[in-house]
Design a protein around this motif. Structure first.
Motif, PDB file in Angstrom:
ATOM      1  N   PRO A  15     -18.244  57.168 -57.848  1.00 51.53           N
ATOM      2  CA  PRO A  15     -19.290  58.468 -57.117  1.00 51.53           C
ATOM      3  C   PRO A  15     -18.816  60.237 -57.625  1.00 51.53           C
ATOM      4  O   PRO A  15     -17.405  60.718 -57.241  1.00 51.53           O
ATOM      5  CB  PRO A  15     -18.556  57.974 -55.555  1.00 51.53           C
ATOM      6  N   ALA A  17     -21.602  62.677 -56.719  1.00 48.92           N
ATOM      7  CA  ALA A  17     -22.862  63.116 -55.858  1.00 48.92           C
ATOM      8  C   ALA A  17     -22.411  63.791 -55.375  1.00 48.92           C
ATOM      9  O   ALA A  17     -22.858  64.788 -54.595  1.00 48.92           O
ATOM     10  CB  ALA A  17     -23.835  61.926 -55.187  1.00 48.92           C
ATOM     11  N   GLU A  33     -16.777  67.885 -60.894  1.00 41.62           N
ATOM     12  CA  GLU A  33     -15.898  66.188 -61.589  1.00 41.62           C
ATOM     13  C   GLU A  33     -16.039  66.995 -63.496  1.00 41.62           C
ATOM     14  O   GLU A  33     -15.315  66.835 -63.863  1.00 41.62           O
ATOM     15  CB  GLU A  33     -16.799  65.485 -61.682  1.00 41.62           C
ATOM     16  N   ILE A  61     -22.471  57.530 -59.693  1.00 39.59           N
ATOM     17  CA  ILE A  61     -23.265  57.727 -58.156  1.00 39.59           C
ATOM     18  C   ILE A  61     -23.603  59.661 -58.534  1.00 39.59           C
ATOM     19  O   ILE A  61     -22.578  60.311 -58.413  1.00 39.59           O
ATOM     20  CB  ILE A  61     -22.918  57.320 -57.423  1.00 39.59           C
ATOM     21  N   LYS A  66     -26.339  66.892 -61.492  1.00 39.18           N
ATOM     22  CA  LYS A  66     -25.044  66.310 -61.701  1.00 39.18           C
ATOM     23  C   LYS A  66     -25.685  65.610 -63.100  1.00 39.18           C
ATOM     24  O   LYS A  66     -25.087  65.166 -64.193  1.00 39.18           O
ATOM     25  CB  LYS A  66     -23.864  65.000 -60.994  1.00 39.18           C
ATOM     26  N   ASN A 115     -18.911  60.073 -48.843  1.00 40.06           N
ATOM     27  CA  ASN A 115     -18.637  58.888 -50.148  1.00 40.06           C
ATOM     28  C   ASN A 115     -18.432  57.249 -50.167  1.00 40.06           C
ATOM     29  O   ASN A 115     -19.047  56.223 -51.231  1.00 40.06           O
ATOM     30  CB  ASN A 115     -17.036  58.539 -50.348  1.00 40.06           C
ATOM     31  N   TRP A 234     -18.887  57.038 -44.837  1.00 40.36           N
ATOM     32  CA  TRP A 234     -16.732  57.001 -45.909  1.00 40.36           C
ATOM     33  C   TRP A 234     -16.373  55.806 -46.204  1.00 40.36           C
ATOM     34  O   TRP A 234     -16.785  54.629 -45.319  1.00 40.36           O
ATOM     35  CB  TRP A 234     -16.252  57.905 -44.588  1.00 40.36           C
TER      36      TRP A 234
HETATM   37  P1  UTP Z   1     -15.572  64.184 -51.134  1.00 40.70           P
HETATM   38  O1  UTP Z   1     -15.293  63.191 -50.411  1.00 40.70           O
HETATM   39  O2  UTP Z   1     -13.794  65.054 -51.832  1.00 40.70           O
HETATM   40  O3  UTP Z   1     -16.369  65.680 -50.915  1.00 40.70           O
HETATM   41  O4  UTP Z   1     -15.529  63.551 -52.239  1.00 40.70           O
HETATM   42  P2  UTP Z   1     -17.141  66.276 -51.748  1.00 40.70           P
HETATM   43  O5  UTP Z   1     -18.733  66.101 -50.928  1.00 40.70           O
HETATM   44  O6  UTP Z   1     -17.719  65.646 -53.043  1.00 40.70           O
HETATM   45  O7  UTP Z   1     -16.686  67.616 -51.208  1.00 40.70           O
HETATM   46  P3  UTP Z   1     -16.565  68.930 -50.579  1.00 40.70           P
HETATM   47  O8  UTP Z   1     -15.237  68.455 -49.280  1.00 40.70           O
HETATM   48  O9  UTP Z   1     -18.315  69.142 -50.523  1.00 40.70           O
HETATM   49  O10 UTP Z   1     -15.410  69.530 -51.391  1.00 40.70           O
HETATM   50  C1  UTP Z   1     -15.670  62.513 -52.847  1.00 40.70           C
HETATM   51  C2  UTP Z   1     -15.895  62.209 -54.278  1.00 40.70           C
HETATM   52  O11 UTP Z   1     -17.238  61.212 -53.728  1.00 40.70           O
HETATM   53  C3  UTP Z   1     -17.979  62.171 -54.621  1.00 40.70           C
HETATM   54  C4  UTP Z   1     -17.730  63.323 -54.568  1.00 40.70           C
HETATM   55  O12 UTP Z   1     -18.779  63.443 -55.827  1.00 40.70           O
HETATM   56  C5  UTP Z   1     -16.393  62.606 -54.969  1.00 40.70           C
HETATM   57  O13 UTP Z   1     -16.146  62.619 -56.443  1.00 40.70           O
HETATM   58  N1  UTP Z   1     -18.793  62.077 -53.463  1.00 40.70           N
HETATM   59  C6  UTP Z   1     -19.390  62.639 -51.956  1.00 40.70           C
HETATM   60  C7  UTP Z   1     -20.459  61.208 -54.165  1.00 40.70           C
HETATM   61  O14 UTP Z   1     -20.757  60.476 -54.932  1.00 40.70           O
HETATM   62  N2  UTP Z   1     -21.610  61.260 -52.836  1.00 40.70           N
HETATM   63  C8  UTP Z   1     -21.249  61.955 -51.583  1.00 40.70           C
HETATM   64  O15 UTP Z   1     -22.224  61.694 -50.715  1.00 40.70           O
HETATM   65  C9  UTP Z   1     -19.940  62.454 -51.433  1.00 40.70           C
END
Ligand code: UTP
Length: 300
Positions: A15, A17, A33, A61, A66, A115, A234
């Motif tokens: 993931p 996104a 990333e 994802i 991105k 995520n 989550w």
């Molecule tokens: P994080 O839980 O660190 O969230 O994502 P985030 O939104 O990227 O970062 P902050 O907290 O706002 O700074 C863990 C991984 O899951 C992906 C993120 O891109 C990251 O690689 N992710 C997170 C998704 O793909 N989709 C989402 O809705 C949330």
């Protein structure tokens, strides 16, 4: 752990996104990333660990913002033709190697809802096979690729596997904390996962990190569960529901092997680590710091 060449896990879900709010303003137009660790984006290290472990299909994802990730794992014909014409074979290899790592599938997460929601977007691409998930902003730098170690643990214990590290007591409230019994060196049978507990709420210091081997049953849970903290879905909440009825193990890694490139201070640590590993840059940070300090003394 013994290297095992056989694994029926061929698909990885990564993931990427997320909005990356902890890295603003950098992450506004550039995916976090894609942040550089010397001359490679962080995501390339993850894809390399997957490819070196026998993963054939990497399912990213992504979101509309991105596009750079897809570009990075494609060929850049104009650049490659120029490098070929100039006889710069070493640079050509660097330019082309990301595209050669695996087959890449890109799935758009239409709404950024967490995520777990991102992993659910991979449901039809994963099908009925076990698969590995690694968040796009975390990496484990170990001698045996961490994907391989996770897949070996899955083959051995035949249950989903959650990667973990031991954290300081004062840091437990920043992580999903794993409670369980140790069953062998580095392996725990999980009894409960507590999301971001206060240090009084748990005696455990084993924290889940962003890598899991999962089976397709997780999708049913992700489809039906309620949103959790902050209104997001989550992945750790889904794993928690799964383990109420099914066994799940955790494979412990050394905390110093794990690099979280999604927050600024950990990113700086990651940059220092990879720059010290690279013979072309080894020692440079120390040299520049020494010069900086000398300069300050002179200025005083
Ligand atoms: P994080 O839980 O660190 O969230 O994502 P985030 O939104 O990227 O970062 P902050 O907290 O706002 O700074 C863990 C991984 O899951 C992906 C993120 O891109 C990251 O690689 N992710 C997170 C998704 O793909 N989709 C989402 O809705 C949330």
């Amino acid at each position: 752990m013994k290297l095992n060449n056989f694994s029926n896990i061929k698909k990885a879900v990564i993931p990427v996104a997320g909005l990356g709010t902890r890295f603003l303003p950098f992450s506004k137009a550039v995916p976090k990333e894609m942040i550089n660790l010397v001359n490679k984006p962080a995501i390339e290290y993850i894809a390399e660990s997957a490819a070196n472990s026998g993963i054939e299909d990497i399912i990213f994802i992504v979101s509309n913002y991105k596009k750079a990730i897809e570009d990075h794992f494609s060929y850049h014909y104009e650049l490659d033709e120029r490098l070929k014409a100039d006889g710069k074979e070493d640079l050509l290899k660097l330019s082309q190697s990301p595209a050669k790592l695996a087959n890449f599938v890109y799935i758009n997460q239409k709404e950024i809802k967490g995520n777990g929601h991102a992993v659910l977007c991979a449901k039809s691409a994963v099908g009925k096979e076990p698969f590995i998930v690694s968040f796009g902003d975390e990496y484990i730098d170990s001698e045996i690729p961490y994907f391989k170690q996770m897949m070996n643990a899955y083959e051995k214990f035949k249950t989903p596997i959650a990667a973990s590290i031991v954290v300081n007591k004062e840091d437990v409230s920043r992580y999903g904390i794993i409670e369980g019994q140790k069953v062998s060196d580095r392996v725990w049978k999980i009894t409960r996962m507590v999301e971001k507990p206060s240090p009084e709420e748990t005696d455990s210091r084993l924290a889940a990190t962003g890598c899991y081997v999962l089976t397709p049953e997780i999708f049913e849970i992700l489809e039906t569960m309620d949103a959790g903290k902050g209104g997001e879905y989550w992945l750790s909440d889904a794993v928690n529901i799964y383990l109420e009825k099914n066994p799940v193990h955790s494979l412990e890694f050394r905390a110093e092997e794990r690099f979280d490139t999604g927050n600024i201070s950990e990113y700086i640590r990651s940059f220092v680590h990879f720059s010290e590993k690279d013979p072309n840059t080894k020692g440079l940070i120390e040299k520049y710091l020494a010069e900086e300090h000398k300069e300050k003394k002179i200025n005083l």
